[in-house]
Structure formats: C-alpha cells, structure tokens
Design an enzyme around this catalytic site. Structure first.
Site, PDB file in Angstrom:
ATOM      1  N   LYS B  76       4.318 -45.663 -56.394  1.00  0.00           N
ATOM      2  CA  LYS B  76       3.397 -46.589 -57.058  1.00  0.00           C
ATOM      3  C   LYS B  76       4.149 -47.867 -57.432  1.00  0.00           C
ATOM      4  O   LYS B  76       5.316 -47.810 -57.830  1.00  0.00           O
ATOM      5  CB  LYS B  76       2.836 -45.907 -58.317  1.00  0.00           C
ATOM      6  N   SER B 171      -5.274 -44.926 -62.324  1.00  0.00           N
ATOM      7  CA  SER B 171      -4.812 -46.135 -61.683  1.00  0.00           C
ATOM      8  C   SER B 171      -3.891 -45.921 -60.492  1.00  0.00           C
ATOM      9  O   SER B 171      -3.559 -46.861 -59.776  1.00  0.00           O
ATOM     10  CB  SER B 171      -4.079 -46.997 -62.709  1.00  0.00           C
ATOM     11  N   SER B 195      -4.078 -41.139 -65.028  1.00  0.00           N
ATOM     12  CA  SER B 195      -3.943 -42.020 -63.869  1.00  0.00           C
ATOM     13  C   SER B 195      -3.434 -41.356 -62.600  1.00  0.00           C
ATOM     14  O   SER B 195      -3.561 -41.926 -61.518  1.00  0.00           O
ATOM     15  CB  SER B 195      -3.025 -43.200 -64.211  1.00  0.00           C
TER      16      SER B 195
END
Lengths: 529, 527
Positions: B76, B171, B195
């Site tokens: 990420k 996210s 997330s």
C-alpha cells in the site's frame, strides 16, 4: 537588613530596589522579599527620587515581586532524546539530522536511556520524588524549526516532581554575609529541543538548522519562591553547578545548553498575586538578573501609573537593558496537548519493585542510580569548610569559577603550605590575575605544580612574601620556568647566614646614617620573615 | 500459475516449475492488462525484475531465503519504500521518495519477496471506498468477473455496463484489488478502523489485521498511531499466516511492538473446532445489515455448531458508541500527525512566500483534500484546551469501555467472535459517492472499528457470493496476541466454505493459459 542594591534607570527617573531578607521566611511559597521600603542613612543619594514618588501614594508603599523560573538544560548525551543522531555543539548545519529529526513521515520516537538516567539523577540531586510511571505528550505549534509541528514533552505526568534547591545569596554589604534560601522545584520533565531558525533579513529568507532538533532537554520548573534578579541568578548558578557535578548537562549558558525563562509578577503583600509576564530566552546569569529586575520595576511603574500588566511573553534586549513584548508570541497559544501515542508509559523501578529476571538493559533502577550519585556542590563546600577551615564565601568562590576547585585541590596535594595560605593565594592572587586578563582557569599560564612549589619555598622561608609575589608574576610572564629557577636567577633567596646579614646591615647603616632609623626597621622586617 | 496461492507458487519455485523472473514478468503483464482497475499508483517494474533476477540466482545456487523468495508482492502506498515514490494518494506527497524502507517492507525484501509496486488508497488512508485518492478510485475486479456479469445480464435493463463498476472498499482497496486480480500473491494494507478487512471482504480475499504491537508500524505513514496496524491481504488464510510469520516481532524502531520473541505462525492442516466457544455479539445485528450477509453469518454459526463448537450470543454493550468515539480519537490524532506536512522538509510546497504562515496555509490547502482538511479541523477543535476534557478524554474513556467489553467476553470463555465484516457486498461507485466520505466511513466501519480500539487481531474470510455474484466476507475476532489461534479457526472455516475463485477470463483473454492452471489450482486447493 537590606540585602542588595539594584539600580535601574528608565524614563528619566531613577528607581532603587532593595531585596530584603524576609528573616522569618517560614513555610513554602512566602513570596515577600522585595519591597521598596527605604531606610535612610544606608541608602545612596540616588534613592531619593523614589522615596518622593512613594510618599505621594499612601497605602501603596510596598510591592512584593514574585519570580518563578523555567529552566531548559540540554542533556549531555551522545545521541538525541528520541533518535540516534549525535549531539554536538557547532557542527556544520544539518549534519546531525536523522530521518526522525526531520520528521519524515512514518518515523517513530525511540527513547534514549541515557536521557532518562540523566533526568533521574537530576531529580534525585534536587530532592524530587521520581515518578515510577511518567508519560509523554505532544505540544503543538507551527514553527519552521519544529519539523513535526509538535514537541514531545511531559505535560501530564513528568518524570520527577516536588523537589527543592538550596542556594545562597549575599546579604548585607560584606560579601561574607551569605544567606541560604530554598526554592521549591515543581517538576522536571524530559522534552525535545527545537532546531534553530536563522533569519537572513536582507534576502528575506529563513534558514533552518536541525542539528539541535530533538536533543534531549530537562525542563526544570522552579516555583515562584524568588523575589529578585539576584535570587534567581543565584538559584540558576547553583542548579548549573549541580548539573555539571552530575554530568547530566554541560549547562553552559553561552552555548545555549542552559536557557532560562522567567515568570514575573508584582503585588502588594497580603493581596492576590499580580498578572505575570514571561521573559524568554535569557542566556546569561547577568542578563537574567538584569531582566528580572527591569521587569519588576517596569511592572511597578505601570501599576503605579494606573496601567495594567498584560499576560504576555517578553524578550530581554541586552543592549538596551530592557524587556519588550515578543511580536511572534502575540495572542494566546493553545498548544492542543495530546498523549504521544508512539511511546508507552515510561516505567522506572527501585530495588523493591524490580521485576525478577528483568533485563538490566531494559529497566532503570532508581536505587542503583541514587547509590552512584556523585558529590554535589553543597557537600563539596561543606567539606572544604571542615577540612581546610575555609570561610563559606571562599568555598562558594572556589566552586563558582570553572576549574578553580580542581586547581586548588591540585595545589593542596603538592604543597606543604597551610590550606589557609593556599586558599588566600588561589583566591586573591591567582584569581586576581585571571580576572585581570579575563582568562579561564584552564588558560592560566601558571600550573598548580608551579604554584605549589612557590608556596613550598614560601613555607620553608626560602623567600619572602613580596619575593613570592614577584616570582608569581615571573611565572605568569615566562612559561616553562620553575619557581626555583626564577628565585635563583633573580637572587631572591632570603639570607640565612646571621653574620653575613649583620655585616650587610652594618655597611648599609654606616653608609646612610640619615636613614638609619627607618633602615633598621626594614632590616628587622627582613630577618623576621 | 498466477491463480495459485502463495504457498503453491512457492513450492513451484522451489521445484523449478517456474523461475522468479518468469513469475515476475507474468505479474507485470497482468498489472498492465488490469491497469484500468487503478490498483497501483506506482509499478516498480525495474526494481521488481532486478529483485526477481537476484532471487533466481539464489534458487540456482540452492540458497533460497524461504517461502517468500521470488514471490511477487505489493505494498500500500502509505508504507515508506526506499527510492520508490510514496504518495499516500495525496498531492502533499506527490514526488516524495523516502530514503528508507518501512520495517515490514524491509522484512519482505530480506526474505526475497519481489516488490511489484505501490497500491492505491484513499488519501492518507482516510476512507472506506478507495475512492478518495488523488489518483482516482480503485475498481473492484469482481465488477468484471464472469460471476457478476452473468447475474447482471439477467437483470440488465440497458444500463451502461462500464459506468456500473463497483468499489473495492477501503482504504486498502488497491492492495485488495491487486491480490484479487492475481497481480501479486500477497499485499500489505494498513488497518486503522477496518481498512484491510473491509476491502478484503468486498474483493473476496483474506484480510488480516494482526494484534496491535505484533507487527512494526515503523515506516507506515500514520493515520491513528494508537490504532494503526499493517494488514495482510492474501488469497487464503495459510498465506496470511506465512506473511505474518515473516513480519511479526519486536522492532527496536517501534516502541509499541512487543518484546517477547515470536514463534512462526504455522497452521495445522486439520483443526478440531468441537472444543471451541464461538461468540456472536448481539449488538452486531445492525438494522442496516443486508439480509444476505445476515443469512451467511447465521449459516456460519450453524456450521460451527454442527461441528460440535459451542456457539453463544454475547454482548459488547458499548459497541454503539464506537463510531463517535473513533471519530474524536481519529481526527485528533490526524490533526497532530498531519502537522508535519508544512512544505518545508519534503512534499508539496506552494509558490506563495510572503510569510511562513501564508506558505503553510497555502501548502496545506493545496496538498490535502477536503476529507483530510475536515478531519484536521475537527481534530484541532477536539484538542483545544476548552474541549479536551469534554471530547478527547471522554472518548478515551469510552475507548476503554469498548476494549473492556471484549476483555469481559473473552474472560467468560469465548475463544473467538464471529461477525460480519461489512453491511453488504460491494456497491457501484455511482451509488457509493451519493454519500460523503464521513457518512460512508461511519457506516462501513461499524463491524471492524471496535477491534482497532481494543488492539485485537481480526481476519475477514470470504464466505460465498451474493445473489449478485459478489463476494461476502465474515470476520473472526480473537484475543489479543492469540493471532495464531484466530488464523487456525479461520483456516478451518475457509476450508469448509470453499469460496469460489474469481473468473476473470473474459477480461484477460490472452492470459487464458495462466488461468487454466489456475483452475487446476483451485482443484488442488480442495484436496
């Protein structure tokens, strides 16, 4: 018993304040001490206008000043409080900056063990209670030399609380009249230093040096138990000596390792405390005393003229000798304190609470540190007084000059001369020469061994006192020569042969009959030495 | 080959059926083909090929670094990667190239993993859709799956297919999409309020949030320091355990990691659940919960019961305060953590230079999106001296109550909690953006957020496809630092439910050869 006289002139008027020993300062927090009571006869002429002003205002004769201090001492450590970067004074700009110091996103603080130990040592030396659990907080403000936008400090639960610091101030006219006072220590907290901003005005640029950013600080908060500049300066001086004795800070004010902010207010005794101002970044003991005394007088002046004191931050202009509001500190700052989530509570142990099988590298034992505390200046002075029969004020002078005590002790070690003689020579002649030439002890051209040898010559009456002074001057001028060499080169030995001495005397007296009487006295003096 | 699990492909590498370079190239070509998913912000092709080459050398010499050697992974874009741009999907950090690796990234590289790139997210991980980043939204690979398309055709009323793509959740949507679309075998996400688990549920992959303190946060650009943990996204529970084994343990750079040594997380091939006690928190039966998810949840509970486990209803009474409590704590930390982005040391700096203050203001206005600025504003409000007691301190107290709810339940003998991960399956983007980020985050995190408050391990496991042909995940929550037990139960469950493999052949015709093998692999998984 008026203590010390402080003078200040401003707005065409001359004010004089006397710092008066309260005498019965019992209990904590007695904030009396500074009044403008006058005692005729002991005051100088310059005090006259003040009396006139004060007499015109009935019932408002007495003002008491209240002074509290926040002292930031840079911890003497190899690396910073939360990062591995080195700590050095005057390194090339931005050469000692880790990713954490530059607040690169994702970096985390890792507490430096040495800094914690320094805080514990300092806390113990200042009679504090060491909190076995302390916490870290973030204090937010935007400033170019604060890269993270917050400083990590200990606002809620600091590492040490409730201590005290004893210090001495001279009272009365003679320096020998020394009075010991105590100021309470509210707390000692660990926190990060900021970087430095250098403003390049012509190019309207600000340059940032982050070498200092993240260096460990001990913030020592002194309760408002002081009442004048001299008291504050003396307390700071004593703290400085303690930190230096502990080795927890070099505490050199000129290098910014010790910085003082003073909180000052005035009020009428018996009435609530007045609104306080904060004078920031005082970087010498002399300016500290000056700034505080200026601020006290300014506040009195304001109040007596019907104006109000604003709760504001001021800076001291050492050239003008006055304090001024700091423009960038205008308005109330809300620091939006928040717990630092990346540091778990700091836990300390004593021998009783030490978890069994704990890794000594991972835990700090307060008792262990207590047992290893070095001798503190108070104790050193006590020993000097007992061991050498020294006057208290002499013990203060010996400790107050950097390196002087060590010099004294080295001389004592190598000489047979009486300690009182050594004290007198070191404090009067040696220190006098240093002061005259504005030298530090370690810059002295005369070594302890040389002075010891000189005092030995004096002690076994090989030379006279006045010759010894002459030899000392020679030693100061010409490095490398020993006192004995100088004595023999300059033929300064005392004559020990009784007959030869008599012959000399006779010859002189016969040659100068008119000065015979005086000459006899001199000769007597010679042989008596 | 690409459809296999990490463990399977690792075996294939060890046996020489494929080389790390071949594997890397296959993944790279698939990344290019699926570019429209917007899963990656940066594809580190050169670095990946070089790493693969080195891995290949090791295999040739017989010096493999273990199960991860040569395995393509993605990270990420809020983890710092040395010499690879790290943006947090924000204008503020566009062009920012960190000089160091996050500890978890370094650990992956030390084990020989091949870094394919940095995955997309909501700006600074603030969101639950992966729709609010400066590089645009991430598209859910299931939007293009055979399973979903077929269901849609049945219902289609002339809608424009392309505009009806689904969100991934967030996210860590980029990481979830990257794993789901077979462009890597494992990906790192971050999990502050769900997330990692939320997009895992929407994308039909396993999303694991370790216990707080088990895995280092050093180098993870923080959202909420006291709740953030690096998350792991994989195609099966076993793979998550392998990656966790590589990442877990004390990090001298993160003072909040545990000091105790960590054992490898090996999961038994067969587990016995009959001695287990499964808790079903009654507060999680939210009115907004879709009937389908509710029905799978109840089926799952029945499954455990039928295998001899004790399934009981439990209460977590403070659950309903979680969202508002999280809002205060999250925004406060955000306000603090974002203070460093002032344009001086790194990142975006505006052109205004009339004063330092003007520069700060313009830099931050240009650098942050509305969501980030909104959170900074409210966080600073909560931290004001006059509000601190009434908001921050209260929220901390509520947080303690929420954490104690879990402690009480686990102390009463419950081994693991079984809950939904999300309210429903993934929704179309156009549907999602009808509500603002704050409303969405509040809705979407309700089953996942409390876990972060308490620092517990939790894992979302895909269960089945909904009527629409979209994945649904369920969540297991374990005791603190009982991550292995949690994964053991999750693995058993995964084996029972046999979640179908995503069928993307239509989408990627010329990858068909890869996916034939993938079919085989799904068979092998069943053995």
């Amino acid at each position: 018993m008026a203590a010390l006289m402080l003078r200040w002139s401003c707005l065409g008027k001359r004010w004089v304040l006397a710092c008066i020993d309260g005498g019965s300062r019992h209990g904590r927090g007695a904030a009396i001490g500074l009044t403008s009571r006058r005692k005729r006869g002991q005051s100088s002429v310059a005090q006259q206008p003040l009396i006139a002003v004060q007499k015109s205002r009935k019932g408002e004769h007495e003002w008491a000043a209240v002074v509290g201090l926040e002292i930031h001492a840079q911890i003497s450590s190899n690396s910073k409080l939360f990062s591995g970067s080195q700590v050095h004074f005057a390194a090339p700009p931005n050469s000692l900056v880790s990713f954490f110091d530059a607040s690169l996103p994702g970096t985390l603080p890792v507490l430096n063990r040495r800094c914690v130990e320094a805080a514990v040592m300092t806390g113990l030396a200042l009679n504090c209670r060491i909190n076995k659990k302390s916490l870290f907080d973030r204090k937010h403000y935007f400033y170019a030399d604060l890269p993270a936008g917050y400083q990590i400090t200990q606002q809620r639960l600091p590492i040490a609380v409730n201590g005290s610091l004893a210090y001495s101030v001279s009272v009365g006219k003679k320096p020998s009249q020394v009075s010991t006072r105590t100021v309470r220590i509210k707390q000692i907290q660990l926190e990060q230093d900021s970087g430095k901003s250098l403003h390049d005005e012509p190019r309207s640029q600000t340059l940032i040096d982050l070498n200092r950013a993240g260096v460990g600080l001990l913030e020592v908060v002194l309760e408002p138990d002081m009442s004048c500049g001299e008291e504050a300066a003396s307390a700071v001086r004593e703290l400085q000596l303690i930190l230096q004795a502990l080795g927890t800070s070099q505490a050199n004010m000129a290098e910014g390792q010790l910085r003082v902010d003073a909180n000052i207010s005035v009020h009428h005794p018996g009435e609530p405390l007045g609104v306080r101002t904060e004078v920031k970044n005082l970087n010498s003991a002399r300016f500290l005393a000056k700034a505080i005394d200026f601020e006290i007088k300014r506040q009195i002046h304001e109040l007596e003229n019907g104006r109000k004191i604003l709760n504001e931050t001021r800076s001291f202009d050492d050239k003008l000798g006055c304090t001024m509001p700091m423009r960038d500190k205008e308005g109330k700052q809300d620091y939006r304190f928040m717990p630092e989530p990346n540091l778990p509570p700091l836990l300390l142990y004593d021998t009783a609470s030490l978890p069994p099988g704990a890794d000594p590298q991972q835990v700090i034992n307060i008792d262990w540190i207590r047992e290893r505390l070095p001798e503190l200046p108070g104790k050193t002075r006590e020993k000097l007084i007992q061991q050498y029969g020294m006057l208290p004020e002499h013990s203060f002078t010996l400790l107050n000059e950097v390196g002087l005590l060590e010099f004294f002790q080295n001389v004592i070690k190598e000489t047979r001369a009486e300690p009182k003689k050594v004290t007198s020579w070191v404090l009067n002649i040696f220190l006098g020469f240093l002061k005259q030439q504005n030298l530090a002890v370690n810059e002295s051209p005369v070594t302890p061994s040389a002075l010891a040898e000189l005092l030995n010559l004096l002690d076994r009456k090989a030379i006279s006192s006045s010759a010894a002074r002459q030899v000392f001057e020679e030693l100061w001028q010409s490095k490398g020569k020993t006192p004995s060499q100088i004595v023999s080169e300059k033929k300064l030995e005392l004559m020990q042969d009784q007959e030869a001495l008599e012959r000399v005397c006779h010859t002189v007296m016969e040659g100068h009959p008119q000065v015979g009487v005086e000459g006899r006295r001199k000769a007597m003096h010679f042989s008596a030495c | 080959m690409l459809g296999r699990t990490l463990r399977e492909v690792s075996t294939a590498l060890k046996q020489g059926h494929i080389t790390p370079t071949e594997l890397c190239q296959k993944c790279l070509s698939l990344i290019k083909k699926t570019k429209f998913l917007n899963a990656y912000i940066t594809v580190s092709e050169e670095v990946a090929l070089k790493q693969a080459e080195e891995s290949e050398k090791r295999y040739k010499k017989g010096h493999s670094l273990g199960d991860l050697d040569g395995i393509p992974v993605a990270v990420k874009d809020n983890f710092s990667t040395s010499s690879i741009e790290t943006t947090c999907a924000s204008n503020m950090l566009k062009g920012y190239v960190p000089p160091y690796n996050a500890t978890v990234v370094q650990k992956l590289l030390d084990k020989g993993a091949v870094l394919m790139g940095k995955t997309n997210l909501d700006e600074f991980a603030m969101g639950s859709g992966s729709t609010d980043g400066v590089f645009g939204p991430v598209k859910n690979p299931w939007s293009y799956s055979k399973q979903y398309r077929e269901k849609r055709k049945q219902k289609a009323h002339g809608e424009n297919e392309d505009s009806n793509w689904l969100i991934t959740g967030g996210s860590s949507g980029g990481s979830a999409a990257a794993v789901a679309a077979f462009t890597c075998f494992a990906a790192l996400g971050s999990d502050t309020g769900g997330s990692t688990r939320n997009p895992a549920a929407h994308c039909g992959v396993v999303g694991f949030k370790p216990s707080y303190g088990l895995v280092s946060r050093h180098g993870l650009i923080p959202l909420v320091n006291s709740m953030d943990v690096p998350g792991i996204l994989t195609r099966c529970v076993d793979d998550a355990a392998i990656v966790l084994g590589m990442l877990a343990g004390h990090d001298p750079k993160d003072s909040t990691t545990i000091q105790d040594p960590v054992k490898p997380f090996t999961l038994p091939t067969s587990a016995d659940v009959n001695k287990l006690c499964i808790g079903i928190p009654k507060e999680y039966l939210a009115p907004e919960l879709s009937s389908e998810v509710r029905s799978f949840w109840s089926k799952a509970a029945n499954l455990f019961e039928s295998e001899g486990a004790k399934v009981i209803e439990v209460s977590l009474p403070h659950t309903s305060y979680s969202i508002v409590c999280y809002h205060v704590l999250c925004t406060s930390e955000v306000a603090s953590n974002m203070a460093r982005f002032d344009g001086l040391e790194y990142g975006h700096r505006c052109d205004i230079n009339v004063s330092t203050e003007a520069m700060y203001a313009a830099t931050r206005r240009e650098g942050f999106n509305d969501v980030v600025r909104g959170r900074i504003l409210s966080g600073n409000f909560f931290l004001l001296k006059e509000n601190y007691e009434n908001y921050f301190i209260k929220a901390q107290k509520v947080r303690r109550l929420i954490a104690n709810d879990f402690v009480n339940v686990f102390n009463s003998g419950v081994d693991v909690l079984l809950t939904p991960t999300t309210l429903s399956e993934a929704v179309p983007y156009l549907e999602f953006i009808k509500e603002d980020n704050r409303t969405r985050s509040a809705q979407d995190d309700i089953f996942t957020q409390a876990v972060n408050m308490a620092g517990l391990p939790a894992v979302s496991v895909p269960v089945a496809l909904s009527n629409q042909g979209l994945p649904i995940g369920l969540q297991f929550i374990g005791r603190a630092f009982c991550d292995q037990q949690l994964l053991k139960i999750a693995k058993w469950f995964e084996k029972q439910v046999q979640f179908p493999v995503i069928q993307l052949q239509e989408l990627m015709d010329d990858c068909s050869s890869d996916f034939e093998i993938e079919k085989l692999s799904s068979v092998s998984l069943k053995q």
